[in-house]
Scaffold this motif. Sequence first.
Motif, short mmCIF file in Angstrom:
data_model
loop_
_atom_site.label_atom_id
_atom_site.label_comp_id
_atom_site.label_asym_id
_atom_site.label_seq_id
_atom_site.Cartn_x
_atom_site.Cartn_y
_atom_site.Cartn_z
N PHE A 324 12.76 19.48 56.78
CA PHE A 324 11.63 19.65 56.15
C PHE A 324 11.05 17.82 56.33
N THR A 325 12.55 17.35 56.27
CA THR A 325 12.23 15.41 55.83
C THR A 325 11.57 14.79 57.28
N GLY A 326 12.45 14.82 58.26
CA GLY A 326 12.80 14.36 59.50
C GLY A 326 11.64 14.68 60.20
N GLU A 327 11.26 14.15 61.10
CA GLU A 327 9.70 14.40 62.20
C GLU A 327 10.37 15.51 63.21
N GLY A 328 9.54 16.56 62.75
CA GLY A 328 9.65 18.19 62.94
C GLY A 328 8.81 19.35 61.73
N LEU A 329 8.21 20.06 62.15
CA LEU A 329 7.36 21.29 61.49
C LEU A 329 8.86 22.64 61.29
N PRO A 330 9.21 22.73 60.09
CA PRO A 330 9.82 23.26 59.21
C PRO A 330 9.71 24.78 59.47
N LEU A 331 10.08 25.55 59.65
CA LEU A 331 10.11 26.99 59.46
C LEU A 331 10.89 27.77 58.89
N ILE A 332 10.69 28.61 57.89
CA ILE A 332 11.49 29.96 56.49
C ILE A 332 11.11 30.91 57.57
N HIS A 333 12.87 31.76 57.93
CA HIS A 333 12.38 32.89 58.19
C HIS A 333 13.18 33.65 57.25
N ASN A 334 12.37 35.03 56.95
CA ASN A 334 11.91 35.64 55.58
C ASN A 334 13.61 35.61 55.79
N GLY A 335 14.36 36.53 54.24
CA GLY A 335 15.29 36.20 53.41
C GLY A 335 15.91 34.72 53.25
N MET A 336 15.59 33.84 53.76
CA MET A 336 16.36 32.32 53.19
C MET A 336 16.56 32.48 52.42
N GLU A 337 14.79 32.67 51.41
CA GLU A 337 14.59 32.47 50.22
C GLU A 337 15.83 33.26 49.22
N ALA A 338 16.39 34.48 49.84
CA ALA A 338 17.19 34.67 48.85
C ALA A 338 18.60 34.61 49.44
N CYS A 339 18.88 34.07 50.00
CA CYS A 339 20.07 33.38 50.35
C CYS A 339 20.73 34.44 51.49
N ASN A 340 19.72 35.05 52.09
CA ASN A 340 20.45 36.60 52.62
C ASN A 340 21.55 35.86 53.79
N ALA A 341 23.17 36.67 53.59
CA ALA A 341 23.80 36.51 54.50
C ALA A 341 23.86 37.63 55.27
N LYS A 342 23.50 38.57 55.40
CA LYS A 342 23.39 39.19 56.60
C LYS A 342 23.16 39.13 57.79
N ARG A 343 23.75 39.18 59.11
CA ARG A 343 22.92 40.01 60.41
C ARG A 343 21.93 41.04 60.77
N LEU A 344 20.65 40.92 60.04
CA LEU A 344 19.66 42.01 60.22
C LEU A 344 19.28 42.43 61.71
N GLU A 345 20.07 43.35 61.35
CA GLU A 345 20.19 44.77 62.88
C GLU A 345 18.52 44.71 63.28
N PHE A 346 18.58 44.13 64.70
CA PHE A 346 17.69 43.98 65.87
C PHE A 346 17.29 45.44 66.35
N PHE A 347 17.41 46.28 66.76
CA PHE A 347 16.76 47.20 66.93
C PHE A 347 16.23 48.45 65.95
N GLU A 348 16.63 48.61 64.80
CA GLU A 348 17.00 49.32 63.13
C GLU A 348 16.19 48.74 61.93
N ARG A 349 15.98 50.00 61.39
CA ARG A 349 15.71 49.06 60.14
C ARG A 349 16.90 48.77 59.48
N ASP A 350 15.73 47.77 58.86
CA ASP A 350 17.30 46.82 57.76
C ASP A 350 16.56 45.64 57.05
N PRO A 351 15.84 46.68 55.57
CA PRO A 351 15.45 45.87 54.94
C PRO A 351 16.15 44.24 54.42
#
Length: 467
Positions: A324-351
């Motif tokens: 967020f502070t060095g040279e660059g454009l920051p990204l937040i992937h959904n779930g990061m803000e909730a400390c998501n600790a799961k590898r979300l399924e790619f080809f299935e529903r995985d709320p």
Amino acid sequence: MRKLIAGAAALALAGGAYAMGSMADEPDATGWESQSKVTIEHPEWSRDAVLYQINTRHFTEEGTFKAAQEELPRLKELGVDILWLMPIHPIGEENRKGTLGSPYSVQDYYGVNPEFGTEEEFRAFVDAAHAQGFKVILDLVANHTAWDNELAKQHPDWYEKDWNGDFRPTPWWDWSDIIDLDWSKPGVREHVGGAMEYWVREFDIDGYRADVAGYVPLDFWETARARLDAIKPVFMLGEVQQSGFHHAAFDATYAWDWHNTTKNVAHGKGNATSFYGYYAENESLWPREAMRMTYIENHDSNAWEGTMEENYGEALEAMTALSFTGEGLPLIHNGMEACNAKRLEFFERDPIDWSQGEGCDYGELLARLIDFRKANPALENGQWGAVMHKVENSAPEQLLAWVRQEDGNKVLGLFNMSGEPLEATFSDALPEGEYTDFATGEPVTIGEGHEVALPAWGYRLLSSGSR
């Protein structure tokens, strides 16, 4: 013999005349002025923007545009600016992977996946996002389509073929659910480019994230960018790591080298000096206008590389602060803000389980870093932000220290890139000054020979002249 002598004499005379003329003429002194190859203009609203990636399938329990729309106030409070929606189009059924298939197996560039809702509901999402101050970009899959995209039946000549003359997936990868388009065909360019214009004109979207952008000819992206900008100012993020893509096509591209370096250092496979190569190249090779996405996690890294915890462990907060502070454009992937600790399924529903982060304060850290970033113009994107200058110190293998400063705003970043506490002394005057501490809000004075002490994976952000 006489002919040979005469010919030699003529050559000598000609050479002498040329040499005399060369000595008499002064070299042309013009043409050495600095010229930028970058011809696109970033939209003003991208100046200090932070990206947020939404996988509609996983983002809410319902997995719909309508449900995602209800979450917009929460994202507004978080402080993000540009919402990147993974592909919203119908997904191919032929050779589908898993139950629901990959969003990157596009059946119709002009359609909406009924799994997510209707066109009207998608339009309502975009309108609501705009009303709350967001910009919305769509994930565009130009390199390939689903096997059962109608284009394969209507225009089989628009596709690449294998050695046997059959449709083929992207070479070497195991992407068996898609087939590659042939970008030498003008019809392919017109169809995909027309779809890009369609969503901008008809749904008022604000740009695109281009999947495997480097597998599609650069001249297509440059043509598409010019045509889109003629409709409205757009923002383009390319999944590619080549500086030339910034000249006339993309505002931002992936910083894979940064991402891989952070993971390696977090796992003890490097130290603070491991970042030197990336930042040296970033400053010397890439255009100043380039926004390079320095990400901790996206959909691919989460699914195929590991979760934030797996990839970073105790180094997570320090690496996030650097993104967020060095040279660059920051990204937040959904779930990061909730400390998501799961590898979300790619080809299935995985709320995403938004309650999993009990006691999680990472989301609060993200919000505070966004506020800090927006309060310090030196941290802005592309040419608007300040260059990072390395601060020499007595523990270079542990302490990554830098300053970014412009127009009276100065930010000092101190990062312990190791699992051991450190004590170090600054070797130059660059960091000297009066600051406010990001973590405590307390005033801090950095003087000559200042000593720094940081715990394992600790960091400090100090700023002066903030907004």
